[in-house]
Write an enzyme that holds these catalytic residues in place. Structure first.
Site, PDB file in Angstrom:
ATOM      1  N   HIS A 148      44.569  18.377  53.564  1.00  0.00           N
ATOM      2  CA  HIS A 148      45.882  18.811  54.053  1.00  0.00           C
ATOM      3  C   HIS A 148      46.322  18.040  55.298  1.00  0.00           C
ATOM      4  O   HIS A 148      47.520  17.861  55.538  1.00  0.00           O
ATOM      5  CB  HIS A 148      45.840  20.311  54.359  1.00  0.00           C
ATOM      6  CG  HIS A 148      47.180  20.982  54.270  1.00  0.00           C
ATOM      7  ND1 HIS A 148      48.342  20.419  54.757  1.00  0.00           N
ATOM      8  CD2 HIS A 148      47.551  22.177  53.747  1.00  0.00           C
ATOM      9  CE1 HIS A 148      49.358  21.231  54.536  1.00  0.00           C
ATOM     10  NE2 HIS A 148      48.913  22.301  53.923  1.00  0.00           N
ATOM     11  N   ASP A 379      53.329  13.857  34.464  1.00  0.00           N
ATOM     12  CA  ASP A 379      53.271  13.446  33.059  1.00  0.00           C
ATOM     13  C   ASP A 379      52.580  12.094  32.986  1.00  0.00           C
ATOM     14  O   ASP A 379      53.094  11.095  33.472  1.00  0.00           O
ATOM     15  CB  ASP A 379      54.696  13.373  32.500  1.00  0.00           C
ATOM     16  CG  ASP A 379      54.745  12.905  31.057  1.00  0.00           C
ATOM     17  OD1 ASP A 379      53.678  12.627  30.465  1.00  0.00           O
ATOM     18  OD2 ASP A 379      55.865  12.795  30.523  1.00  0.00           O
TER      19      ASP A 379
END
Length: 433
Positions: A148, A379
């Site tokens: 993070h 994708d």
């Protein structure tokens, strides 16, 4: 579920031309330094047909050439400043398999089994890790972890979309990420318009001596997944926005509802104070920062109320508290934070209040909203995922909000509560006053 690790290796960026020097570094910004110092794990599931591992791996190598921070390492320069070394040491890439079909229950109902679908979060040197787990039915689960300190949710989602585009052969990554973390320049003279002590920062002594107000940390915490349909959310939004000209957002309305029902389920004392920690994206607040900025640019809003006030007033009361608290974390607040973090933190020996070691937040809440992130656009060339979700991480009072993969306007909420409070929550979570 027996996950077999078939290979685990380090992969590095692929450059079409001469590689850049590996001696450069990126200094951490004040926003990087104030966030959670931990890895975040996310899971994606894909039906057949799925691309071969080599396609995903090669696409990752190419994406890393534009997002070099992921292939670097955290450390300090010769001045002692915290930096990301752009040394191309690489990311962890794991290939795994399971000799059985993917049990949908594992993904639909969060359990510790999810931890085997991504690399470990403990003692990790790499800033990005990826695990591809293939099942006998042909399903593919992509689990990855990101540090993070390197990037927030907006930056991670932009990276994922770019990774998918490269795998689909769409050429160069556009728009390119903005990597300059030195753009947050304090004003001269600095103006500390807001008091950031006790909000983003606290003293080391207070942090070390902090005693949680809630002492039931030995109770079992469970993750309960609840689905809110588009019709229910529309009705909730209409109720929350009564008697105002501009309606509250779906996020504000749903969070107001959850704040109230969770508070009821917890059975808190009426005079107790409860608040919510809400992430606020600075890209929409600081006028000089482009949307393509890669790094952390988040501060937090903390709407707060007495339990009696929260529960005795109708839903619009909670929605307004949330709306106003988020609105107040504006451009002026972000600029004040930059001035304060630059001039006062080291001088006063302050440390961030973001604490990854808490296991119980009661009577408070912490919400992670992924409603606007385009995570479902990851994708690799054979279509998007049919499911994405956070991994299994227990912290009582934590809420994850995700858009349904059906793209029908519905929302899935992952609610973490003590086990003895979950049944009460189930009974009232769809109740409207």
């Amino acid at each position: 579920m027996n996950v077999r690790i078939d290979s685990s290796r380090i992969i590095k960026p692929f450059y079409e031309g001469p590689p850049p020097p590996t001696t450069n570094y990126v200094p951490l910004s004040v926003f990087d330094k104030v966030t959670y110092n931990t890895h975040i794990a996310i899971l994606y599931a894909y039906h057949l047909p799925t691309p071969p591992n080599a396609t995903i791996e090669n696409g990752l190598k190419m994406a890393l050439s534009e997002y070099r921070e992921w292939a670097g390492r955290l450390g300090q320069n010769n001045k002692g400043d915290s930096v990301i070394f752009l040394n191309d040491k690489g990311v962890r890439f794991v290939e795994a398999s399971v000799d059985s079909k993917l049990d949908q229950a594992i993904l639909l109902h969060p359990s510790p089994a999810l931890l085997s679908l991504h690399p470990s979060l403990k003692g990790v040197e790499e800033l990005l890790q990826v695990q591809l787990t293939r099942f006998s039915c042909g399903s593919l689960v992509v689990g990855f972890t990101t540090q993070h300190v390197v990037a927030d949710g907006d930056s991670v989602s932009n990276f994922l979309v770019a990774w998918g585009k490269v795998c689909r052969g769409q050429g160069m990554i556009k728009p390119l990420p903005t990597h300059d973390r030195t753009i947050f320049i304090p004003r001269d003279p600095p103006r500390f318009v807001f008091d950031h002590r006790g909000v983003e920062f606290t003293s080391k002594n207070l942090m070390q001596n902090h005693d949680p107000t809630y002492t039931d940390a030995d109770k079992d915490v469970v993750i309960h997944k609840v689905h809110f349909s588009f019709d229910f959310l529309a009705m909730l939004k209409a109720r929350a926005s009564r008697k105002i000209n501009k309606p509250y957002s779906t996020f504000e309305s749903l969070l107001a509802h959850l704040w109230r029902v969770i508070t009821k389920a917890r059975g808190l004392c009426g005079m107790e104070t409860t608040n919510i920690r809400i992430s606020v994206n600075g890209r929409k607040r600081l006028n000089t920062v482009p949307n393509e900025y890669f790094g952390n640019l988040v501060l937090w809003a903390f709407p707060s109320a007495k339990v009696d006030d929260l529960l005795c007033h109708p839903l619009p009361y909670a929605a307004k508290l949330i709306h106003d608290a988020v609105a107040n974390v504006n451009n002026n607040y972000f600029r004040s934070f930059v001035d304060f973090a630059t001039h006062k933190v080291e001088e006063e020996g302050l440390v961030p209040t973001a604490d990854i070691n808490k296991s119980v937040l009661c009577p408070n809440l912490d919400v992670d909203s992924w409603l606007r992130f385009p995570f479902n656009e990851l994708d690799f060339g054979c279509g998007g995922p049919y499911l994405f979700m956070p991994s299994y991480f227990l912290m009582e009072g934590n809420i994850f909000l995700l858009p349904s993969i059906k793209r029908d306007g519905s929302i899935n909420a992952f609610i973490q509560l003590f086990e003895d409070k979950v049944e009460i929550f189930k009974q009232i979570c769809y109740t409207l006053d």
